[in-house]
Scaffold this active site. Structure first.
Site, PDB file in Angstrom:
ATOM      1  N   ALA A  15       0.798  -1.225   0.000  1.00 31.77           N
ATOM      2  CA  ALA A  15       0.000   0.000   0.000  1.00 31.77           C
ATOM      3  C   ALA A  15       0.831   1.275   0.000  1.00 31.77           C
ATOM      4  CB  ALA A  15      -0.929   0.013   1.210  1.00 31.77           C
ATOM      5  N   ILE A  19      -0.642   1.298  -7.359  1.00 32.51           N
ATOM      6  CA  ILE A  19      -2.013   0.819  -7.228  1.00 32.51           C
ATOM      7  C   ILE A  19      -2.412   0.651  -5.769  1.00 32.51           C
ATOM      8  CG2 ILE A  19      -3.467  -1.214  -7.591  1.00 32.51           C
ATOM      9  CD1 ILE A  19      -2.140  -1.487 -10.354  1.00 32.51           C
ATOM     10  N   GLY A  20      -1.536   0.082  -4.961  1.00 29.95           N
ATOM     11  CA  GLY A  20      -1.858  -0.124  -3.554  1.00 29.95           C
ATOM     12  C   GLY A  20      -2.127   1.172  -2.816  1.00 29.95           C
ATOM     13  N   TYR A 160       8.251 -14.097 -13.472  1.00 27.54           N
ATOM     14  CA  TYR A 160       7.266 -13.131 -12.984  1.00 27.54           C
ATOM     15  C   TYR A 160       5.847 -13.587 -13.276  1.00 27.54           C
ATOM     16  CZ  TYR A 160       4.249  -9.058 -12.828  1.00 27.54           C
ATOM     17  OH  TYR A 160       3.187  -8.219 -12.566  1.00 27.54           O
TER      18      TYR A 160
END
Length: 265
Positions: A15, A19-20, A160
């Site tokens: 976060a 995006i987080g 990945y």
């Protein structure tokens, strides 16, 4: 636990940026109570982000834990539940993005991506279940892609992509297993590229490629929508940000559009 749908107790990973952080900001604006797992809860950056998110209106706690450590995760989840008085939601976004082919990928990097991108989600879900099952709105949302077995994606960066797909498999498996505890488990993924250095949508195939990308705020809005609508009661689903917001009546996505300034993954 009789949770207020609009003030959920939320455990988050990943976060601190991209995006987080956009998801955390949206949740804070809406008054959610956040416990964010971080590597260094005393670090200047973490303290700054905690202060800024708190000013948006949310209750924000930093939980120090290494999500590669089983013991740290168990203690971190327990502490999060303690400071929030329980858990309603887990948003699992932590990721390591190294886009190399097999020859260029060291085993240490391979292990790190699988530990963070997949294994940590498994361990957090396992530890959080005892708290989530006490909530009336229990939901685990992983930032994970629909599995696209087009060799283009696995062939480009196998280590990945496989770590991401393992997280996607966990969405399916945990959703079935956790039905008995009334815990929803779903995934959310962007339709287009996201303007963030750690943005996740390098696995496209079924989605749009375009000369513009979108601000991470679109994922924050879509994730909040899923939570307040309780994912329409669905579990084991792979939601796409734009589709979620269209269901909310959003038709104009220009406010999220940003021009490419550099190569965005």
């Amino acid at each position: 636990m009789n949770a207020d749908m609009y003030q959920p107790a939320v455990l988050m990973t990943g976060a601190m940026r991209g995006i987080g952080l956009a998801i955390a900001a949206k949740f804070a604006q809406e008054g959610a109570r956040l416990a964010m797992i971080v590597r260094d809860d005393k670090g200047e950056d973490c303290q700054k982000i905690q202060s800024e998110l708190s000013q948006l209106g949310g209750e924000v706690h930093l939980i120090k834990a290494d999500i590669r450590s089983k013991d740290d995760i168990e203690l971190g989840v327990s502490k999060a539940a303690e400071v929030l008085g329980g858990l309603d939601i887990c948003v699992l976004n932590a990721s390591v993005v190294v886009l190399t082919n097999t020859e260029e990928t060291s085993i240490d990097v391979y292990d790190m991506m699988h530990q963070v991108n997949a294994r940590s989600n498994f361990l957090i879900a396992k530890s959080a279940r005892q708290y989530l099952q006490e909530s009336e709105i229990a939901h685990i949302c992983m930032i994970a892609p629909p599995m696209n077995l087009d060799p283009k994606w696995l062939g480009a960066h196998l280590a990945y992509t496989s770590s991401r797909y393992l997280a996607s498999m966990m969405v399916v498996g945990l959703s079935e297993e956790f039905k008995s505890s009334n815990i929803l488990v779903n995934a959310l993924w962007p339709k287009t590229n996201i303007n963030s250095k750690d943005a996740c949508n390098v696995i496209q195939g079924t989605y749009e490629s375009q000369k513009q990308c979108r601000h991470p705020a679109i994922m924050g809005d879509a994730c909040w929508s899923l939570i307040v609508r309780n994912a329409m009661g669905l579990t084991g689903e792979f939601f796409v940000d734009e589709e979620v917001l269209r269901e909310d009546g959003v038709e104009d996505f220009n406010k999220y559009v940003e021009s490419f300034e550099e190569e965005v993954f």
